[in-house]
Design an enzyme around this catalytic site. Structure first.
Site, PDB file in Angstrom:
ATOM      1  N   ASP A 152       0.748  -1.314  -0.184  1.00 16.74           N
ATOM      2  CA  ASP A 152       0.111  -0.169  -0.023  1.00 16.74           C
ATOM      3  C   ASP A 152       0.873   1.333  -0.051  1.00 16.74           C
ATOM      4  O   ASP A 152       1.732   1.321   0.665  1.00 16.74           O
ATOM      5  CB  ASP A 152      -0.965   0.235   1.313  1.00 16.74           C
ATOM      6  CG  ASP A 152      -1.901   1.004   1.378  1.00 16.74           C
ATOM      7  OD1 ASP A 152      -2.995   1.076   0.502  1.00 16.74           O
ATOM      8  OD2 ASP A 152      -1.770   2.320   1.821  1.00 16.74           O
ATOM      9  N   ILE A 153       0.513   2.229  -0.895  1.00  9.60           N
ATOM     10  CA  ILE A 153       1.316   3.582  -0.779  1.00  9.60           C
ATOM     11  C   ILE A 153       0.648   4.400   0.304  1.00  9.60           C
ATOM     12  O   ILE A 153      -0.347   4.718   0.513  1.00  9.60           O
ATOM     13  CB  ILE A 153       1.123   4.247  -2.225  1.00  9.60           C
ATOM     14  CG1 ILE A 153       1.473   3.282  -3.426  1.00  9.60           C
ATOM     15  CG2 ILE A 153       1.886   5.642  -2.087  1.00  9.60           C
ATOM     16  CD1 ILE A 153       1.224   3.994  -4.875  1.00  9.60           C
ATOM     17  N   ASN A 160      -2.707  12.654  -3.521  1.00 13.78           N
ATOM     18  CA  ASN A 160      -3.522  13.151  -4.464  1.00 13.78           C
ATOM     19  C   ASN A 160      -4.130  14.518  -4.367  1.00 13.78           C
ATOM     20  O   ASN A 160      -4.313  15.288  -5.039  1.00 13.78           O
ATOM     21  CB  ASN A 160      -4.655  12.195  -4.715  1.00 13.78           C
ATOM     22  CG  ASN A 160      -4.565  11.076  -5.792  1.00 13.78           C
ATOM     23  OD1 ASN A 160      -3.741  11.343  -6.695  1.00 13.78           O
ATOM     24  ND2 ASN A 160      -5.207   9.950  -5.701  1.00 13.78           N
ATOM     25  N   HIS A 165      -4.708  14.571  -9.211  1.00 13.60           N
ATOM     26  CA  HIS A 165      -4.771  13.198  -9.752  1.00 13.60           C
ATOM     27  C   HIS A 165      -3.776  12.844 -10.877  1.00 13.60           C
ATOM     28  O   HIS A 165      -3.380  11.451 -10.773  1.00 13.60           O
ATOM     29  CB  HIS A 165      -6.043  12.968  -9.994  1.00 13.60           C
ATOM     30  CG  HIS A 165      -7.036  12.775  -9.019  1.00 13.60           C
ATOM     31  ND1 HIS A 165      -7.287  12.081  -8.259  1.00 13.60           N
ATOM     32  CD2 HIS A 165      -8.018  13.828  -8.643  1.00 13.60           C
ATOM     33  CE1 HIS A 165      -8.127  12.109  -7.203  1.00 13.60           C
ATOM     34  NE2 HIS A 165      -8.523  13.296  -7.712  1.00 13.60           N
ATOM     35  N   ASP A 169      -1.229   9.724 -10.604  1.00 10.33           N
ATOM     36  CA  ASP A 169      -1.093   8.512 -11.627  1.00 10.33           C
ATOM     37  C   ASP A 169       0.298   8.243 -11.893  1.00 10.33           C
ATOM     38  O   ASP A 169       0.562   7.118 -12.208  1.00 10.33           O
ATOM     39  CB  ASP A 169      -2.029   8.796 -13.077  1.00 10.33           C
ATOM     40  CG  ASP A 169      -3.377   8.877 -12.571  1.00 10.33           C
ATOM     41  OD1 ASP A 169      -4.009   8.231 -11.589  1.00 10.33           O
ATOM     42  OD2 ASP A 169      -4.189   9.281 -13.694  1.00 10.33           O
ATOM     43  N   GLU A 196      -4.458   2.270  -4.736  1.00 13.89           N
ATOM     44  CA  GLU A 196      -2.879   2.359  -4.615  1.00 13.89           C
ATOM     45  C   GLU A 196      -2.496   1.274  -3.636  1.00 13.89           C
ATOM     46  O   GLU A 196      -1.562   1.181  -3.129  1.00 13.89           O
ATOM     47  CB  GLU A 196      -2.783   3.460  -3.347  1.00 13.89           C
ATOM     48  CG  GLU A 196      -3.188   3.581  -2.066  1.00 13.89           C
ATOM     49  CD  GLU A 196      -4.587   4.075  -2.073  1.00 13.89           C
ATOM     50  OE1 GLU A 196      -4.939   4.002  -0.772  1.00 13.89           O
ATOM     51  OE2 GLU A 196      -5.416   4.222  -3.002  1.00 13.89           O
TER      52      GLU A 196
END
Length: 305
Positions: A152-153, A160, A165, A169, A196
């Site tokens: 998981d980030i 974000n 966004h 990405d 994520e």
């Protein structure tokens, strides 16, 4: 395949020419030509060159038959009609074959796209399930060791909200490239299962090596030096990783191992994030930086997302 095709045309030519010179019975001659027509209907011609070869062989055989055996006009008419029919059937078989190939290719392409995450080119959930249907029985049959990682980030929502966004990405794509590097075998895979969140499955791997790869992945993501939001606990993007390791057995399916890895990921987040969790222990923890703004100013930081 090319050798088989050439062999087919050699046999075809020999039979046609032998028929032209040897056969004396008109019925037998016509029956032989009809059989060759049926063969051409079953074995479609592959391109225009092959089509012209077949027509040339048949015309040569008919000419030899007329010159050598001097059949009546009725027989010549039958042979000519057969020639025309053979031409139509072979062309239709070829176009039908081409259409089947095109349809099969389109179906395979659509299937592949439906199983891939378009942004990262990793598997999506559906693709992961399909891959597991194919490889997990082999894992169980050979009692292979398997490591499942949930990645998981950290605080990606902050990223974000802070950078937008599009930058988000780009950040995901860069992290994805680091994830891709640790899936070395064909039987390994990585999948994006959330915005994520990622899953990695590694086979034939010892527990120490699984921990080493997870810690190396976490460190490599931090080495990307992607700037995080100013209210984050670290000035750079980091990941938390939960790892489950064991043997693939009939009573232990992938879903159970994924659940264990997910619980380990939860513990990693609970422990402050930016670490690897395995067997109830925290590894490779990155220390929190208290004064983020000063850190940015000293290094003249900018976003690399």
């Amino acid at each position: 395949m090319q050798m088989e095709l050439h062999l087919f045309w050699i046999i075809f030519a020999v039979l046609m020419l032998v028929e032209a010179f040897v056969a004396e019975n008109t019925f037998f001659t016509l029956a032989s030509y009809w059989v060759m027509t049926a063969i051409l209907a079953i074995v479609p011609l592959w391109d225009n060159k092959e089509f012209l070869v077949s027509q040339g062989i048949q015309i040569a055989a008919i000419v030899c038959l007329i010159c050598y055996q001097k059949p009546g006009m009725e027989t010549v008419a039958y042979l000519s009609a057969n020639q025309l029919m053979c031409c139509i059937i072979s062309r239709q078989s070829y176009y039908n074959f081409r259409q089947r190939v095109a349809d099969a290719t389109a179906i395979d392409t659509a299937k592949t796209l439906s199983e891939m995450d378009p942004m990262t080119n990793l598997l999506n959930r559906r693709g992961m399930e399909r891959s597991l249907e194919r490889i997990w029985p082999g894992y169980v049959r050979n009692n292979k060791t398997v490591a499942v990682m949930m990645i998981d980030i950290d605080n990606f929502k902050k990223y974000n909200d802070y950078f937008g966004h599009l930058e988000g990405d780009n950040c995901i794509r860069q992290v994805t490239e680091e994830i891709r590097k640790i899936t070395r075998r064909k039987a390994d895979f990585a999948a994006r299962v959330g915005g994520e969140e990622f899953v990695v499955c590694l086979s034939e791997i010892e527990k120490s090596e699984a921990l080493k790869r997870a810690a190396g992945l976490k460190e490599n993501v931090e080495k990307l030096n992607i700037r995080q939001a100013e209210d984050n606990f670290l000035p750079i993007v980091s990941v938390s990783i939960g790892v489950a390791w064991g043997h693939a057995r009939r009573d232990t399916d992938f879903a159970q191992m994924q659940k264990e890895a997910d619980e380990a990921l939860y513990r990693a987040k609970e422990n402050g994030r930016a670490c690897v969790y395995l067997d109830g222990k925290c590894y490779a923890k990155t220390k929190r930086i208290e004064n983020i703004r000063q850190y940015y100013e000293e290094r003249e930081f900018r976003s690399l997302g």
